[in-house]
Design a protein around this motif. Sequence first.
Motif, PDB file in Angstrom:
ATOM      1  N   HIS A  74       0.852  -1.194   0.000  1.00 18.20           N
ATOM      2  CA  HIS A  74       0.000   0.000   0.000  1.00 18.20           C
ATOM      3  C   HIS A  74       0.883   1.238   0.000  1.00 18.20           C
ATOM      4  O   HIS A  74       2.008   1.205   0.494  1.00 18.20           O
ATOM      5  N   HIS A  76       1.131   5.123   1.384  1.00 20.48           N
ATOM      6  CA  HIS A  76       0.600   6.105   2.334  1.00 20.48           C
ATOM      7  C   HIS A  76       1.265   7.442   2.041  1.00 20.48           C
ATOM      8  O   HIS A  76       2.482   7.512   1.900  1.00 20.48           O
ATOM      9  N   ASP A  81      -3.696   6.348   3.732  1.00 17.23           N
ATOM     10  CA  ASP A  81      -3.591   5.264   2.757  1.00 17.23           C
ATOM     11  C   ASP A  81      -4.315   5.682   1.471  1.00 17.23           C
ATOM     12  O   ASP A  81      -5.544   5.773   1.442  1.00 17.23           O
TER      13      ASP A  81
END
Length: 238
Positions: A74, A76, A81
């Motif tokens: 992911h 950020h 996020d």
Amino acid sequence: MIIAIDGTVASGKSTAARRLAQRLDYLYINTGLMYRGVAAYCRQHGIPTNDQRAVALHVKFLAVDLRNEPDGQHVHVNDHDLTAAATAPDIGAFVSDIADNPTVRDVLVRAQQRLGRAAGNAVLEGRDIGSVVFPDAPVKFYVDADVRERARRRLADDIKKHPALTLDEVEAATRARDERDRTRPVGALMRVPDAILIDTTHNAGPDATVDQMLAHLAKSTNPIRPINPIRPTDDCHA
Ligand code: DC
């Protein structure tokens, strides 16, 4: 030990890079996701991605982090996020603007170098890893496949959402992305002379590509061997 993986769009490099990192127990760093994260941030904050000065002013104050989560990597940005926005189907042109911006590249390349050095053992994947981010990486791969085959793979992914899409259209879009990646004024996609070419045109899937890479690693002067068995993996964005 840094393994640099660059290559063309839809060549299968992302999935292979992630699985290779898993097999070796190395950190996987998807650098494209960082460019995507900056593009998503700009869209959310009304910063025109093609305004290089405005983007340059903001990017210096952004913390762009990659985090490994159960469903994949992911991104950020400033602790938010932004993965969903960063991988939305309509983000492509905005990300290309961001990737063309020399200040963004400067900031992200340094961040990628810090991440790689801190990890020690890492697989970095992108367009300029072997040429700019880690030009001294002891192992470099350049992943490519025939453009028609790459278009076929892309179409197979996109057809559910866009049933009217044709193979010719996807091939034209793939060629256009190749051209933009190859002609970028900074950080252009290239196969550096010491990169090993991995042609995935006839590979049945990503594991065949990983096996090709592992075979090269085993042959290198300091052989690197997998410590993890093949495990089923969940594919997030390619
Ligand atoms: O690999 P990807 O499609 O997620 O990459 C997103 C965009 O970022 C794409 O336009 C290419 C660009 N990119 C780049 O310029 N340099 C990198 N190291 C990685 C990606």
